[in-house]
Design a protein around this motif. Structure first.
Motif, mmCIF file in Angstrom:
data_model
loop_
_atom_site.group_PDB
_atom_site.id
_atom_site.type_symbol
_atom_site.label_atom_id
_atom_site.label_comp_id
_atom_site.label_asym_id
_atom_site.label_seq_id
_atom_site.Cartn_x
_atom_site.Cartn_y
_atom_site.Cartn_z
ATOM 1 N N UNK A 45 10.682 -2.723 62.526
ATOM 2 C CA UNK A 45 11.201 -3.047 61.198
ATOM 3 C C UNK A 45 11.685 -1.799 60.465
ATOM 4 N N UNK A 46 10.934 -0.705 60.557
ATOM 5 C CA UNK A 46 11.364 0.535 59.913
ATOM 6 C C UNK A 46 12.645 1.064 60.539
ATOM 7 N N UNK A 47 12.760 0.954 61.858
ATOM 8 C CA UNK A 47 13.954 1.425 62.550
ATOM 9 C C UNK A 47 15.183 0.607 62.157
ATOM 10 N N UNK A 48 15.002 -0.687 61.952
ATOM 11 C CA UNK A 48 16.124 -1.550 61.569
ATOM 12 C C UNK A 48 16.515 -1.338 60.109
ATOM 13 N N UNK A 49 15.521 -1.283 59.225
ATOM 14 C CA UNK A 49 15.823 -1.259 57.796
ATOM 15 C C UNK A 49 16.138 0.124 57.255
ATOM 16 N N UNK A 50 15.780 1.179 57.963
ATOM 17 C CA UNK A 50 16.125 2.525 57.501
ATOM 18 C C UNK A 50 17.635 2.708 57.369
ATOM 19 N N UNK A 51 18.437 2.457 58.408
ATOM 20 C CA UNK A 51 19.887 2.607 58.221
ATOM 21 C C UNK A 51 20.498 1.513 57.346
#
Length: 114
Positions: A45-51
């Motif tokens: 989730x962090x990897x998806x929502x960061x960008x």
């Protein structure tokens, strides 16, 4: 002489002790002994929502900079949206760092040699 630091020879830390100092709160007895945090899901989730949030902050910031005083939505709401998206970007980045450190410590992986 061994060039490896003592820290690299440590065993993986079990997930039950994945806090900075260990278990933060004493067990109340109601939760399962094998309960684990969903660190993999948090990392995805962090990897998806960061960008995603980073891009949204840039888009709203540019939109706010290009808007006039009589445009709808006005500059104020766009700046607010850009600030919220920027804050969520920072939160996702911090969460990604924390989750990555915990997973490395639990798996006992070593940082790449320089």
């Amino acid at each position: 002489m061994n060039d490896e630091s003592p820290r690299r020879r440590e065993r993986p830390v079990p997930r039950g002790r994945s806090g900075v100092i260990g278990r933060r709160f004493a067990r109340s007895g109601t939760e399962p002994v094998t309960a684990q945090s969903a660190l993999g899901l948090r990392r995805v989730l962090s990897t998806v929502f960061l960008p995603l949030f980073g891009g949204a902050a840039v888009v709203f910031g540019v939109w706010a900079a290009m808007s006039d005083s009589d445009d709808n939505p006005g500059r104020g709401p766009l700046v607010t949206l850009a600030a919220v998206c920027a804050a969520l970007t920072l939160f996702a980045a911090a969460d990604l760092i924390v989750v990555t450190r915990r997973l490395r410590r639990e798996r006992g992986s070593r940082p790449p040699a320089e």
